[in-house]
Write an enzyme that holds these catalytic residues in place. Structure first.
Site, PDB file in Angstrom:
ATOM      1  CB  SER A 165     -41.068  57.579 -25.282  1.00 41.59           C
ATOM      2  OG  SER A 165     -40.500  57.574 -26.563  1.00 41.59           O
ATOM      3  CG  ASP A 170     -42.302  64.190 -29.079  1.00 41.01           C
ATOM      4  OD1 ASP A 170     -41.131  63.984 -29.444  1.00 41.01           O
ATOM      5  OD2 ASP A 170     -42.901  63.461 -28.276  1.00 41.01           O
ATOM      6  CG  HIS A 216     -39.605  62.637 -26.612  1.00 40.74           C
ATOM      7  ND1 HIS A 216     -40.782  62.096 -27.096  1.00 40.74           N
ATOM      8  CD2 HIS A 216     -38.886  61.593 -26.125  1.00 40.74           C
ATOM      9  CE1 HIS A 216     -40.766  60.783 -26.933  1.00 40.74           C
ATOM     10  NE2 HIS A 216     -39.639  60.449 -26.342  1.00 40.74           N
TER      11      HIS A 216
END
Length: 232
Positions: free
Chosen positions: A130, A181, A213
């Site tokens: 991320s 996601d 995610h």
């Protein structure tokens, strides 16, 4: 930057007792180094001569009493991006300034580890998740000599319009991203792949159907093979 602001966090020494390569794991927004160090034992089975470091980001998370951040996401709105994916480039540009400013922390950490272990740059790889992927892709191409490679889970390449002029080296890049996601839409990694390949990088994107995610078992295996290829 002072000694007090230098990065630190959990690490896993090389299983063999001899460090011949290094992997730095950069966590996501609101987490800390403990979030990704759990991946290290999986990779260590295939890379016994690799030491793994998972530093904490330098700043407390602005939206949580716990966790750390590499840069602010106060104005980031993933729901808006899902509704209007054509705005992705603009949203990424807005975050690029913070990433550019704070990549110096990672550069110093890399330099310190390479000197400590007396290793060349091509024996160190970055793994990001991320926001950690955003920092990895911000840092690695702007370093010379080149790092061994970058694995980016569920992330993005920031400031794509200014990217070409900032490139110093082109380490290989593996991107892995879930198609479901809700935090960083899959379009971010698709855009990153387009930008990287257009600028001469050996880059691949593996889309994980239905994954949200996170990092799944297939993603770990893909990363392990990539690390073996470029560090082993």
């Amino acid at each position: 930057m002072t000694a007090e602001t230098a990065l630190n966090g959990p690490m896993l020494p090389a299983a063999s007792g001899t460090t011949k390569s290094i992997v730095i794991l950069l966590h996501g927004y609101g987490a800390d180094g403990n979030d990704l160090i759990g991946l290290a034992p999986h990779f260590a089975r295939a890379l016994p001569d690799t030491a793994f470091y998972s530093p904490n980001a330098p700043f407390p998370c602005e939206m949580s009493p716990f966790g750390r951040q590499w840069f602010s996401l106060a104005e980031y709105d993933p729901e808006f991006l899902r509704r209007q994916p054509e705005t992705m480039s603009g949203a990424l540009r807005a975050m690029a300034e913070g990433a550019a400013k704070n990549s110096a922390y990672i550069d110093r950490f890399i330099d310190t580890l390479l000197a400590e272990h007396n290793l060349p740059a091509n024996k160190l790889a970055l793994i990001g998740f991320s926001q950690g992927t955003m920092m990895s892709l911000q840092t690695a191409p702007r370093r010379d000599p080149a790092l061994a490679g970058v694995v980016g889970f569920s992330g993005a390449l920031l400031g794509d319009e200014a990217f070409a002029s900032a490139i110093k080296t082109r380490p290989p890049v593996l991107l892995v991203h879930g198609t479901a996601d809700p935090v960083v839409p899959i379009e971010a990694s698709r855009l990153a792949l387009d930008t990287l390949t257009a600028n001469g990088f050996a880059a691949k994107l593996h889309e994980r159907p239905g994954l949200q995610h996170g990092i799944d078992e297939e993603g770990i295996l893909l990363a392990m093979k990539f690390l073996q290829s470029h560090l082993g």
